[in-house]
Design a protein around this motif. Structure first.
Motif, mmCIF file in Angstrom:
data_model
loop_
_atom_site.group_PDB
_atom_site.id
_atom_site.type_symbol
_atom_site.label_atom_id
_atom_site.label_comp_id
_atom_site.label_asym_id
_atom_site.label_seq_id
_atom_site.Cartn_x
_atom_site.Cartn_y
_atom_site.Cartn_z
ATOM 1 N N PRO A 114 6.679 -20.975 -5.716
ATOM 2 C CA PRO A 114 7.025 -19.580 -6.043
ATOM 3 C C PRO A 114 6.231 -18.618 -5.155
ATOM 4 O O PRO A 114 5.079 -18.874 -4.808
ATOM 5 N N GLU A 115 6.855 -17.510 -4.803
ATOM 6 C CA GLU A 115 6.203 -16.552 -3.911
ATOM 7 C C GLU A 115 5.039 -15.833 -4.576
ATOM 8 O O GLU A 115 4.138 -15.343 -3.903
ATOM 9 N N GLY A 116 5.066 -15.739 -5.896
ATOM 10 C CA GLY A 116 3.996 -15.026 -6.579
ATOM 11 C C GLY A 116 4.245 -13.527 -6.599
ATOM 12 O O GLY A 116 5.282 -13.048 -6.145
ATOM 13 N N PRO A 117 3.294 -12.762 -7.109
ATOM 14 C CA PRO A 117 3.494 -11.302 -7.208
ATOM 15 C C PRO A 117 3.577 -10.658 -5.834
ATOM 16 O O PRO A 117 2.897 -11.087 -4.902
ATOM 17 N N PRO A 118 4.407 -9.616 -5.694
ATOM 18 C CA PRO A 118 4.537 -8.959 -4.383
ATOM 19 C C PRO A 118 3.325 -8.102 -4.066
ATOM 20 O O PRO A 118 2.599 -7.648 -4.956
ATOM 21 N N MET A 119 3.105 -7.874 -2.775
ATOM 22 C CA MET A 119 2.053 -6.965 -2.338
ATOM 23 C C MET A 119 2.471 -5.531 -2.658
ATOM 24 O O MET A 119 3.619 -5.153 -2.420
ATOM 25 N N PRO A 120 1.573 -4.719 -3.201
ATOM 26 C CA PRO A 120 1.943 -3.321 -3.465
ATOM 27 C C PRO A 120 2.122 -2.542 -2.163
ATOM 28 O O PRO A 120 1.378 -2.749 -1.201
ATOM 29 N N ASP A 121 3.128 -1.675 -2.140
ATOM 30 C CA ASP A 121 3.379 -0.832 -0.976
ATOM 31 C C ASP A 121 2.689 0.509 -1.199
ATOM 32 O O ASP A 121 3.146 1.331 -1.995
ATOM 33 N N MET A 122 1.577 0.720 -0.496
ATOM 34 C CA MET A 122 0.823 1.964 -0.642
ATOM 35 C C MET A 122 0.936 2.837 0.608
ATOM 36 O O MET A 122 0.128 3.728 0.823
ATOM 37 N N SER A 123 1.958 2.571 1.417
ATOM 38 C CA SER A 123 2.077 3.288 2.682
ATOM 39 C C SER A 123 2.328 4.783 2.475
ATOM 40 O O SER A 123 2.015 5.594 3.349
ATOM 41 N N TYR A 124 2.877 5.156 1.311
ATOM 42 C CA TYR A 124 3.179 6.566 1.073
ATOM 43 C C TYR A 124 2.024 7.303 0.402
ATOM 44 O O TYR A 124 2.106 8.505 0.176
ATOM 45 N N SER A 125 0.966 6.580 0.035
ATOM 46 C CA SER A 125 -0.167 7.233 -0.612
ATOM 47 C C SER A 125 -1.424 7.222 0.249
ATOM 48 O O SER A 125 -2.474 7.663 -0.188
ATOM 49 N N VAL A 126 -1.305 6.727 1.480
ATOM 50 C CA VAL A 126 -2.467 6.649 2.360
ATOM 51 C C VAL A 126 -2.864 8.052 2.813
ATOM 52 O O VAL A 126 -2.024 8.856 3.221
ATOM 53 N N ILE A 127 -4.149 8.336 2.710
ATOM 54 C CA ILE A 127 -4.665 9.642 3.102
ATOM 55 C C ILE A 127 -5.052 9.611 4.574
ATOM 56 O O ILE A 127 -5.653 8.647 5.052
ATOM 57 N N THR A 128 -4.696 10.655 5.297
ATOM 58 C CA THR A 128 -5.102 10.779 6.690
ATOM 59 C C THR A 128 -5.808 12.113 6.879
ATOM 60 O O THR A 128 -5.443 13.119 6.265
ATOM 61 N N LEU A 129 -6.841 12.112 7.692
ATOM 62 C CA LEU A 129 -7.568 13.332 8.025
ATOM 63 C C LEU A 129 -7.146 13.883 9.381
ATOM 64 O O LEU A 129 -7.727 14.852 9.860
ATOM 65 N N LEU A 130 -6.148 13.248 9.988
ATOM 66 C CA LEU A 130 -5.654 13.693 11.286
ATOM 67 C C LEU A 130 -4.641 14.818 11.079
ATOM 68 O O LEU A 130 -3.676 14.646 10.328
ATOM 69 N N PRO A 131 -4.854 15.965 11.683
ATOM 70 C CA PRO A 131 -3.900 17.068 11.490
ATOM 71 C C PRO A 131 -2.501 16.679 11.953
ATOM 72 O O PRO A 131 -2.329 15.932 12.920
ATOM 73 N N GLY A 132 -1.502 17.193 11.274
ATOM 74 C CA GLY A 132 -0.136 16.913 11.658
ATOM 75 C C GLY A 132 0.291 17.726 12.868
ATOM 76 O O GLY A 132 -0.412 18.637 13.320
ATOM 77 N N VAL A 133 1.456 17.393 13.389
ATOM 78 C CA VAL A 133 2.020 18.136 14.519
ATOM 79 C C VAL A 133 2.596 19.444 13.992
ATOM 80 O O VAL A 133 3.395 19.437 13.050
ATOM 81 N N PHE A 134 2.211 20.566 14.589
ATOM 82 C CA PHE A 134 2.695 21.861 14.119
ATOM 83 C C PHE A 134 4.126 22.092 14.580
ATOM 84 O O PHE A 134 5.026 22.305 13.771
ATOM 85 N N PHE A 135 4.345 22.057 15.888
ATOM 86 C CA PHE A 135 5.695 22.172 16.409
ATOM 87 C C PHE A 135 5.698 21.737 17.867
ATOM 88 O O PHE A 135 4.655 21.607 18.494
ATOM 89 N N ASP A 136 6.885 21.513 18.407
ATOM 90 C CA ASP A 136 7.060 21.167 19.816
ATOM 91 C C ASP A 136 7.960 22.198 20.479
ATOM 92 O O ASP A 136 8.897 22.723 19.858
ATOM 93 N N GLY A 137 7.655 22.470 21.731
ATOM 94 C CA GLY A 137 8.469 23.399 22.494
ATOM 95 C C GLY A 137 8.791 22.846 23.871
ATOM 96 O O GLY A 137 8.249 21.818 24.291
#
Length: 297
Positions: A114-137
């Motif tokens: 049996p595969e056992g319990p699945p790994m939790p997907d925490m990709s949407y709750s990961v905190i980043t301190l890197l500023p996002g992209v404001f805009f491109d021109g």
């Protein structure tokens, strides 16, 4: 510690492979020498009992998941660095031995576990301190994906071909499972372009430069070091990326360079010790300081 999310996994991924008498045991942590010896001997004994002679057990540590250190019961009592970092307690080593003996038995019996319990997907709750992209021109009169420096129309194997594109910030979409670039060859029979290299190949390079932070303009440089065994023919470089608008929308763009011929050099055309590397270069006079401030270098 569970804030903002668990700092340590609770589900361990265990795995084992058998190639002849070579037993490969990827383990999710760092085994001490003595725990590793006991682990290796116990699993090898299980395989030997099952009819495999001359078993060569190999531990591949820090695989799949990381569960810190794993010590023996005796080492755990002393509570030195490795023992204090054995997160699941004094019987962790024995638990892994038991689990991998189960895997070894399943391999011998061609049994699917049996595969056992699945790994939790925490990709949407990961905190980043890197500023996002404001805009491109883009520069006035240009669009994303436009080629501002075309490759030379003829290139020899062993040379480097370069193209520059008006681009967005690569962090808008990091192209997981995709590619920021492709090297494509024209199929003379079908007339279709076929991909021969991506940004996963050693001979390609993707270089991104911010031209102006104020205006959000960027350049993407695509380089292809043509391998000596490249088939002669017609090629082109392409660039795929994403740009962010002032309304925070992220849209995809695509650009392709002019086609160019790749041929093998005739004997004596290029010195093997001094390859003539051709790159497209746009020469411009230096800008005054006030233009560099607003429009970049």
């Amino acid at each position: 510690i569970s804030r903002p999310y668990p700092w340590h996994p609770k589900v361990m991924d265990t795995q084992m492979g058998l190639v002849g008498q070579l037993a490969i045991m990827p383990v999710p942590g760092e085994f001490t020498t003595m725990c590793g010896r006991r682990f290796r001997d116990k699993v090898a004994n299980t395989l030997t009992t099952g009819g495999i002679s001359g078993v060569v057990p190999v531990l591949a540590g820090l695989s799949n998941v990381y569960s810190h250190y794993i010590t023996t019961l005796e080492e755990y009592q002393v509570q030195r660095y490795e023992a204090a970092s054995t997160i699941f307690g004094p019987h962790t080593c024995q638990a892994y031995i038991q689990q991998y003996q189960t895997l070894a038995t399943a391999l011998l019996n061609n049994q699917v576990l049996p595969e056992g319990p699945p790994m939790p997907d925490m990709s949407y709750s990961v905190i980043t301190l890197l500023p996002g992209v404001f805009f491109d021109g883009t520069p006035i009169g240009s669009a994303f994906g436009d080629v501002v420096a075309q490759p030379y129309p003829l290139a020899y194997t062993g040379e480097t071909v370069t193209a520059k594109f008006v681009s967005g910030h690569p962090r808008n979409d990091v192209q997981l499972g995709g590619s920021f670039l492709t090297v494509e060859r024209l199929d003379d029979t079908s007339g279709a372009w076929q991909v021969v290299a991506t940004d996963a190949n050693w001979e390609t390079r993707f270089i991104w430069d911010r031209v102006s932070s104020l205006l959000g303009t960027s350049l993407a440089t695509i380089k292809w070091d043509i391998p000596d065994n490249t088939t002669e023919g017609t090629y082109r470089l392409t660039h795929t990326g994403h740009y962010k608008t002032l309304l925070r929308n992220v849209d995809q763009y695509y650009g392709a360079s002019n086609s160019f011929k790749v041929v093998k050099p005739l004997s004596g055309d290029i010195n093997n010790n001094e390859i003539d590397t051709r790159e497209s270069i746009v020469l411009e006079p230096p800008k005054p300081w006030w233009m560099r401030l607003f429009f970049g270098s």
